[in-house]
Design a protein around this motif. Structure first.
Motif, PDB file in Angstrom:
ATOM      1  N   TYR A  54      -8.203   2.425  -5.801  1.00 41.67           N
ATOM      2  CA  TYR A  54      -8.041   1.352  -4.819  1.00 41.67           C
ATOM      3  C   TYR A  54      -9.323   0.549  -4.605  1.00 41.67           C
ATOM      4  O   TYR A  54      -9.367  -0.308  -3.738  1.00 41.67           O
TER       5      TYR A  54
ATOM      6  N   TRP B 152      -7.159  -4.677  -4.266  1.00 41.47           N
ATOM      7  CA  TRP B 152      -6.737  -3.578  -3.393  1.00 41.47           C
ATOM      8  C   TRP B 152      -7.562  -3.437  -2.122  1.00 41.47           C
ATOM      9  O   TRP B 152      -6.989  -3.141  -1.065  1.00 41.47           O
TER      10      TRP B 152
ATOM     11  N   VAL C 244       0.833  -1.201   0.000  1.00 36.42           N
ATOM     12  CA  VAL C 244       0.000   0.000   0.000  1.00 36.42           C
ATOM     13  C   VAL C 244       0.870   1.256   0.000  1.00 36.42           C
ATOM     14  O   VAL C 244       0.578   2.231  -0.699  1.00 36.42           O
TER      15      VAL C 244
END
Length: 88
Positions: A47, A52, A36
């Motif tokens: 994201y 993600w 991240v």
């Protein structure tokens, strides 16, 4: 620690499983944390797609769970050691 004391305390399967689970979860969570951190300079802008969301949330749950597993292994070890010493 003498060899006889080591023979009295065999490592149980559940201790090994919990220890390896905690280490694996810790490594995975730290890896996701660094992913991240590196993702923004690497050009990731969205994201909410793909993996993600899981990568972002895993350290939030994985690190406390890994800590709890380590504490559980330590408590189990201390209890087992205290019972072994009490029997002597």
């Amino acid at each position: 620690m003498s060899p006889t004391a080591r023979e009295d305390m065999p490592v149980r399967r559940i201790d090994r499983i919990l220890a390896f689970m905690s280490i694996g979860l810790l490594v995975l969570s730290v890896g996701c944390f660094f992913a991240v951190l590196i993702s923004r300079p690497a050009g990731v802008t969205n994201y909410s797609e793909g993996l993600w969301p899981a990568v972002i949330l895993l350290p939030s749950f994985g690190l406390p769970l890994a800590f709890a597993l380590i504490v559980a292994v330590l408590v189990m070890s201390f209890v087992r050691r205290a019972r072994a010493n009490k029997g002597r």
